[in-house]
Design a protein around this motif. Structure first.
Motif, PDB file in Angstrom:
ATOM      1  N   ALA A  33      63.991  39.415  13.214  1.00 12.14           N
ATOM      2  CA  ALA A  33      63.092  38.279  13.433  1.00 12.14           C
ATOM      3  C   ALA A  33      61.991  38.626  14.421  1.00 12.14           C
ATOM      4  CB  ALA A  33      63.886  37.077  13.931  1.00 12.14           C
ATOM      5  N   LEU A  34      62.329  39.354  15.499  1.00 11.16           N
ATOM      6  CA  LEU A  34      61.329  39.723  16.496  1.00 11.16           C
ATOM      7  C   LEU A  34      60.297  40.689  15.916  1.00 11.16           C
ATOM      8  CD1 LEU A  34      63.554  40.182  19.687  1.00 11.16           C
ATOM      9  CD2 LEU A  34      61.901  38.365  19.250  1.00 11.16           C
ATOM     10  N   VAL A  35      60.770  41.639  15.102  1.00 11.38           N
ATOM     11  CA  VAL A  35      59.849  42.606  14.507  1.00 11.38           C
ATOM     12  C   VAL A  35      58.886  41.919  13.542  1.00 11.38           C
ATOM     13  CG1 VAL A  35      59.680  44.573  12.935  1.00 11.38           C
ATOM     14  CG2 VAL A  35      61.360  44.584  14.791  1.00 11.38           C
ATOM     15  N   THR A  36      59.417  41.065  12.682  1.00 15.01           N
ATOM     16  CA  THR A  36      58.558  40.406  11.686  1.00 15.01           C
ATOM     17  C   THR A  36      57.638  39.373  12.319  1.00 15.01           C
ATOM     18  OG1 THR A  36      60.341  38.822  11.224  1.00 15.01           O
ATOM     19  CG2 THR A  36      60.211  40.758   9.809  1.00 15.01           C
ATOM     20  N   ALA A  37      57.990  38.891  13.517  1.00 14.96           N
ATOM     21  CA  ALA A  37      57.148  37.888  14.176  1.00 14.96           C
ATOM     22  C   ALA A  37      55.996  38.503  14.951  1.00 14.96           C
ATOM     23  CB  ALA A  37      57.999  37.028  15.122  1.00 14.96           C
ATOM     24  N   GLN A  38      56.002  39.849  15.111  1.00 15.77           N
ATOM     25  CA  GLN A  38      54.922  40.493  15.858  1.00 15.77           C
ATOM     26  C   GLN A  38      53.598  40.355  15.122  1.00 15.77           C
ATOM     27  OE1 GLN A  38      55.306  41.877  18.994  1.00 15.77           O
ATOM     28  NE2 GLN A  38      57.271  40.870  18.731  1.00 15.77           N
ATOM     29  N   GLY A  39      52.516  40.355  15.899  1.00 16.56           N
ATOM     30  CA  GLY A  39      51.186  40.252  15.318  1.00 16.56           C
ATOM     31  C   GLY A  39      50.821  41.494  14.510  1.00 16.56           C
ATOM     32  N   ASP A  40      49.814  41.357  13.686  1.00 20.47           N
ATOM     33  CA  ASP A  40      49.313  42.465  12.892  1.00 20.47           C
ATOM     34  C   ASP A  40      48.474  43.369  13.787  1.00 20.47           C
ATOM     35  OD1 ASP A  40      48.294  44.157  11.030  1.00 20.47           O
ATOM     36  OD2 ASP A  40      47.008  42.682  10.049  1.00 20.47           O
ATOM     37  N   TRP A  41      48.862  44.658  13.865  1.00 23.69           N
ATOM     38  CA  TRP A  41      48.133  45.579  14.737  1.00 23.69           C
ATOM     39  C   TRP A  41      46.957  46.228  14.019  1.00 23.69           C
ATOM     40  CZ3 TRP A  41      49.217  44.030  19.153  1.00 23.69           C
ATOM     41  CH2 TRP A  41      50.509  43.704  19.534  1.00 23.69           C
ATOM     42  N   ARG A  42      46.495  45.587  12.966  1.00 26.24           N
ATOM     43  CA  ARG A  42      45.274  45.986  12.273  1.00 26.24           C
ATOM     44  C   ARG A  42      45.438  47.343  11.590  1.00 26.24           C
ATOM     45  NH1 ARG A  42      42.013  47.400  15.935  1.00 26.24           N
ATOM     46  NH2 ARG A  42      43.658  47.627  17.476  1.00 26.24           N
ATOM     47  N   ASP A  43      44.352  47.859  11.086  1.00 30.30           N
ATOM     48  CA  ASP A  43      44.373  49.126  10.376  1.00 30.30           C
ATOM     49  C   ASP A  43      43.866  50.264  11.254  1.00 30.30           C
ATOM     50  OD1 ASP A  43      41.764  48.319  10.579  1.00 30.30           O
ATOM     51  OD2 ASP A  43      41.229  48.724   8.493  1.00 30.30           O
ATOM     52  N   ALA A  44      43.885  50.066  12.572  1.00 31.21           N
ATOM     53  CA  ALA A  44      43.377  51.078  13.486  1.00 31.21           C
ATOM     54  C   ALA A  44      44.269  52.310  13.467  1.00 31.21           C
ATOM     55  CB  ALA A  44      43.299  50.509  14.906  1.00 31.21           C
ATOM     56  N   SER A  45      43.643  53.494  13.370  1.00 30.47           N
ATOM     57  CA  SER A  45      44.446  54.719  13.349  1.00 30.47           C
ATOM     58  C   SER A  45      43.542  55.940  13.427  1.00 30.47           C
ATOM     59  CB  SER A  45      45.288  54.798  12.069  1.00 30.47           C
ATOM     60  OG  SER A  45      44.448  54.890  10.931  1.00 30.47           O
ATOM     61  N   PHE A  46      44.155  57.091  13.735  1.00 26.03           N
ATOM     62  CA  PHE A  46      43.496  58.377  13.555  1.00 26.03           C
ATOM     63  C   PHE A  46      43.320  58.615  12.062  1.00 26.03           C
ATOM     64  CE2 PHE A  46      44.674  59.784  17.886  1.00 26.03           C
ATOM     65  CZ  PHE A  46      43.556  60.531  18.217  1.00 26.03           C
ATOM     66  N   GLN A  47      42.173  59.101  11.680  1.00 27.82           N
ATOM     67  CA  GLN A  47      41.901  59.378  10.268  1.00 27.82           C
ATOM     68  C   GLN A  47      42.179  60.859   9.974  1.00 27.82           C
ATOM     69  OE1 GLN A  47      41.098  56.641   8.289  1.00 27.82           O
ATOM     70  NE2 GLN A  47      41.544  55.623  10.244  1.00 27.82           N
ATOM     71  N   TRP A  48      43.456  61.226  10.149  1.00 29.33           N
ATOM     72  CA  TRP A  48      43.815  62.629   9.948  1.00 29.33           C
ATOM     73  C   TRP A  48      43.484  63.096   8.532  1.00 29.33           C
ATOM     74  CZ3 TRP A  48      44.360  64.430  14.523  1.00 29.33           C
ATOM     75  CH2 TRP A  48      45.062  63.745  15.519  1.00 29.33           C
ATOM     76  N   GLY A  49      43.618  62.197   7.570  1.00 31.86           N
ATOM     77  CA  GLY A  49      43.377  62.577   6.185  1.00 31.86           C
ATOM     78  C   GLY A  49      41.951  63.029   5.914  1.00 31.86           C
ATOM     79  N   GLU A  50      41.018  62.629   6.776  1.00 32.79           N
ATOM     80  CA  GLU A  50      39.624  63.050   6.592  1.00 32.79           C
ATOM     81  C   GLU A  50      39.366  64.450   7.128  1.00 32.79           C
ATOM     82  OE1 GLU A  50      36.983  60.114   8.133  1.00 32.79           O
ATOM     83  OE2 GLU A  50      37.888  58.466   6.997  1.00 32.79           O
TER      84      GLU A  50
END
Length: 254
Positions: free
Chosen positions: A39-56
């Motif tokens: 329940a605590l994990v699913t209730a956390q906010g969305d941390w967006r799509d921010a990330s390192f773009q290693w694939g690029e």
């Protein structure tokens, strides 16, 4: 208590009725803990799509470097970025690049490294073979000398002071009070601070912070990173980047 009731004695084997009772209780506690954890994990906010773009992969960008208030590489306008594009720079780990960038201020440079991205805002973690160097093909900038500062005007804004590298994807989450210590270590190391203005009707607005003279402002804001605060100052536009020149004395906790 009758003589037949089970009774636990530390140096004797546990009576079977008590063992069964404890097994039921332990199972119930473990089950409730698992449910609470989910329940605590699913209730956390969305941390967006921010990330390192290693694939690029490793990227090399050519643009004009400006060191104040923090090192930013400015790329010339194109079809997708008619005002030009601003890419704040960081070093590897919790370090900025101001010392390496100072000698290249105002010049056409090549900057090599890996991209971090959140929404439409990017940062380049500089390092590797290219690192920071004078541009090998300055003619590719077609005479671009960097953006002029365009005045947006005085503003009083409410938001959160963050270190730009973690917010743009180096950490998840890269915001909020749980990230305060990490944010301060990054800012002390020279990572550019940004002010995140959250909006209910769209993505957050990110503004690069500066002092009223347009220089670094990190030291005056460390006590208030990761808190929701109000700041007043002058907003300028440089390419697609907003710079918020603030008076630290205007800060008001909310």
């Amino acid at each position: 208590m009758s003589a037949r009731d089970p009774f636990y004695v530390g140096w004797l084997p546990m009576p079977r009725p008590l063992a069964g009772f404890l097994a039921v209780v332990a199972g119930a506690v473990l089950g409730a803990s698992a449910v609470l954890a989910v329940a605590l994990v699913t209730a956390q906010g969305d941390w967006r799509d921010a990330s390192f773009q290693w694939g690029e992969g490793y990227r090399t960008l050519t643009g004009v470097l400006r060191v104040e208030p923090y090192p930013v590489l400015y790329l010339p306008p194109d079809a997708e970025h008619p005002r030009g594009r601003a890419v704040p720079l960081s070093g590897e780990g919790k370090r900025g690049v101001r010392d390496r960038a100072a000698a290249l201020d105002g010049r056409a440079v090549d900057a090599g490294g890996f991209i971090l991205r959140a929404g439409d805002r990017e940062m380049l973690q500089v390092g590797g073979e290219v690192d920071l160097r004078p541009a090998t093909d300055a003619a590719a900038l077609a005479g671009f000398a960097g953006p002029d500062a365009g005045a947006v005007g005085p503003r009083t804004l409410r938001g959160e002071i963050v270190d730009s590298k973690c917010y743009l994807g180096a950490m998840r989450p890269g915001q909020g009070k749980t990230h305060k210590l990490c944010a301060n270590l990054c800012l002390v190391g020279g990572i550019p601070p940004m002010f995140v203005v959250y909006r209910s009707d769209g993505p957050p607005e990110l503004l690069l912070l500066a002092d009223t003279a347009g220089g670094p402002v990190t030291g005056a804001l460390l006590d208030d990173t990761a808190h929701y605060v109000e700041l007043s100052g002058i907003v300028e536009r440089r390419a697609d980047l907003l710079v918020f020149k603030v008076d630290p004395a205007s800060l008001r906790p909310l």
